[in-house]
Design a protein around this motif. Structure first.
Motif, short mmCIF file in Angstrom:
data_model
loop_
_atom_site.label_atom_id
_atom_site.label_comp_id
_atom_site.label_asym_id
_atom_site.label_seq_id
_atom_site.Cartn_x
_atom_site.Cartn_y
_atom_site.Cartn_z
N ALA A 163 -5.12 5.58 -3.74
CA ALA A 163 -4.96 4.29 -4.42
C ALA A 163 -3.96 3.44 -3.66
N VAL A 164 -4.14 2.12 -3.73
CA VAL A 164 -3.21 1.18 -3.12
C VAL A 164 -2.94 0.04 -4.10
N ILE A 165 -1.80 -0.63 -3.89
CA ILE A 165 -1.48 -1.85 -4.63
C ILE A 165 -1.70 -3.03 -3.69
N VAL A 166 -2.60 -3.94 -4.08
CA VAL A 166 -2.87 -5.13 -3.29
C VAL A 166 -2.12 -6.31 -3.91
N SER A 167 -1.30 -6.98 -3.10
CA SER A 167 -0.43 -8.06 -3.58
C SER A 167 -0.22 -9.09 -2.48
N GLU A 168 0.49 -10.15 -2.82
CA GLU A 168 0.91 -11.11 -1.80
C GLU A 168 1.95 -10.44 -0.89
N VAL A 169 1.85 -10.70 0.40
CA VAL A 169 2.82 -10.17 1.36
C VAL A 169 3.35 -11.33 2.20
N ALA A 170 4.36 -11.06 2.98
CA ALA A 170 5.00 -12.10 3.79
C ALA A 170 4.08 -12.63 4.87
N GLU A 171 4.39 -13.82 5.33
CA GLU A 171 3.64 -14.42 6.43
C GLU A 171 3.71 -13.52 7.66
N GLY A 172 2.55 -13.36 8.30
CA GLY A 172 2.49 -12.49 9.47
C GLY A 172 2.02 -11.09 9.16
N TYR A 173 1.74 -10.83 7.87
CA TYR A 173 1.24 -9.52 7.45
C TYR A 173 -0.02 -9.70 6.60
N GLY A 174 -0.70 -8.57 6.36
CA GLY A 174 -1.81 -8.59 5.42
C GLY A 174 -3.18 -8.69 6.06
N PHE A 175 -4.18 -8.96 5.21
CA PHE A 175 -5.57 -9.00 5.63
C PHE A 175 -5.85 -10.24 6.47
N LEU A 176 -6.48 -10.03 7.61
CA LEU A 176 -6.78 -11.13 8.53
C LEU A 176 -8.23 -11.57 8.44
N SER A 177 -9.13 -10.62 8.31
CA SER A 177 -10.56 -10.95 8.32
C SER A 177 -11.37 -9.78 7.79
N ILE A 287 1.43 4.70 12.14
CA ILE A 287 1.32 3.32 11.65
C ILE A 287 2.71 2.87 11.21
N LYS A 288 3.11 1.72 11.73
CA LYS A 288 4.43 1.19 11.42
C LYS A 288 4.29 -0.23 10.89
N ASN A 289 5.39 -0.77 10.38
CA ASN A 289 5.39 -2.14 9.91
C ASN A 289 4.97 -3.06 11.07
N GLY A 290 3.91 -3.83 10.84
CA GLY A 290 3.42 -4.73 11.88
C GLY A 290 2.25 -4.17 12.69
N SER A 291 1.86 -2.92 12.43
CA SER A 291 0.71 -2.34 13.15
C SER A 291 -0.58 -3.08 12.78
N LYS A 292 -1.40 -3.32 13.79
CA LYS A 292 -2.69 -3.98 13.57
C LYS A 292 -3.76 -2.89 13.38
N LEU A 309 -6.43 -6.02 9.59
CA LEU A 309 -5.20 -6.36 8.88
C LEU A 309 -3.97 -6.00 9.68
N ILE A 310 -2.87 -6.59 9.27
CA ILE A 310 -1.56 -6.22 9.81
C ILE A 310 -0.81 -5.48 8.71
N TRP A 311 -0.43 -4.25 8.99
CA TRP A 311 0.17 -3.39 7.98
C TRP A 311 1.58 -3.83 7.63
N GLY A 312 1.90 -3.72 6.34
CA GLY A 312 3.28 -3.84 5.91
C GLY A 312 3.66 -5.16 5.28
N ASP A 313 4.95 -5.41 5.23
CA ASP A 313 5.52 -6.58 4.60
C ASP A 313 6.92 -6.77 5.21
N LYS A 314 7.50 -7.91 5.01
CA LYS A 314 8.80 -8.22 5.61
C LYS A 314 9.86 -7.20 5.20
N GLU A 315 9.79 -6.72 3.95
CA GLU A 315 10.82 -5.83 3.44
C GLU A 315 10.49 -4.36 3.65
N ARG A 316 9.27 -4.06 4.10
CA ARG A 316 8.86 -2.66 4.23
C ARG A 316 9.36 -2.07 5.54
#
Length: 317
Positions: A163-177, A287-292, A309-316
């Motif tokens: 399971a995962v939690i899908v939420s808003e993340v910081a700019e530069g992270y998240g689903f791209l396409s 996989i690290k914060n910022g991994s594509k 996607l780009i993995w992670g978030d600013k605070e992760r």
């Protein structure tokens, strides 16, 4: 708005079933299974465990990992082809078991592509502002529908949940396409038999479809994201068959060390396959914060889908 994955949790059944188990009563061998599929072992859930039981543990772990409160969850979407019942859905059972607010909850059936379909669906609800945190689950107990006396299918499948939690993340992270679709004309090649309730598959036709579609949609998703193959840090395909996975990897132009391989330890867990692999690679530190990342799957329907996607978030960390 950027949307991505905030937390992840899994449940892997304790019982390990090796290829030698099938050697004992089927006309097969560890060598043949390993060479043809890449599978060495898989996990079987207990008889007293159903899909909602597996999913519940994975969900508790995901909520904890995301560091959110259950009251913050706005929706539950479950990908499964092996729900406890035709209805109620596994999602509504989880809403109750987890003690969530009376949020909307639904199952979506896209077989092995289900997790990707669910991520794409959840992204839309977040972007429109209707939801802030969505619990997305991929869970299967395929041993319920696999014919364990059929050497062509018995060896392939295992049980598990993620399971995962899908939420808003910081700019530069998240689903791209993403790239997704279906070809219903191929539904006859992979289905559950109404008379027996067991899974039936035309392995040759499914293989041909998968080899063609997995690489194509992966490449399209990467191109839509404005990236090149060499920029991808980890390729996470549906863990169905090592030969199909290798074909998709080669089509995308990704080196072997950048492809996640867990089919050897879990077999084909359908909708749970991609998130189980994601969790494994996170645990391994690959996989690290910022991994594509690129996810890709195919399944009964026939369905298919890929996501970049780009993995992670600013605070992760």
């Amino acid at each position: 708005m950027n949307v991505g994955i905030k937390g992840i949790g899994v449940y892997i059944p304790e019982k390990i079933v090796t290829n030698e188990h099938f050697e004992s009563y089927l006309d097969t061998s560890d060598e043949w299974i390993s060479q043809m599929t890449g599978i060495k072992e898989r996990r079987f859930a207990r008889a007293d465990q159903d899909v909602s039981d597996l999913a519940y543990i994975a969900c508790e772990n995901a909520i904890k990992n995301a560091k959110i409160n259950k009251e913050d969850i706005d929706m539950v979407i479950v990908a499964t082809a092996t729900g406890d019942h035709k209805f109620p859905s596994v999602a509504t059972m989880l809403q109750d078991k987890l003690g969530l607010r009376n949020v909307p909850a639904m199952d979506q059936l896209a077989a092995c592509t289900g997790f990707i379909y669910n991520l794409i669906t959840a992204e839309q609800f977040i972007k429109t502002g209707l939801c802030k945190n969505i619990l997305v689950v991929g869970a299967e107990k395929l041993t319920k529908i696999a014919n364990l006396n059929d050497r062509n299918t018995a060896i392939l499948f295992g049980d598990g949940a993620a399971a995962v939690i899908v939420s808003e993340v910081a700019e530069g992270y998240g689903f791209l396409s993403h790239e997704w679709g279906s070809d219903g004309s191929g539904g006859k090649y992979l289905f559950d038999n109404k008379e027996t309730g067991l899974l039936e598959m035309n392995g040759r036709e499914v293989f041909k479809f998968a080899v063609r579609i997995m690489g194509d949609v992966s490449l399209k998703s990467v191109e839509k994201a404005g990236l090149k193959s060499e920029e991808i840090d980890m390729f996470i395909p549906h863990q169905a068959n090592i030969r199909i996975m290798e074909s998709a990897r080669e089509r995308l132009g990704i080196p072997p060390e950048k492809m996640s391989v867990t089919v050897d330890r879990y077999g084909n867990t359908s909708a749970a396959s991609i998130p189980l692999s994601l969790f494994h690679e996170l645990e391994q530190g690959k996989i690290k914060n910022g991994s594509k990342l690129v996810f890709v799957g195919f399944g009964g329907g026939l369905t298919y889908g890929a996501m970049t996607l780009i993995w992670g978030d600013k605070e992760r960390k």
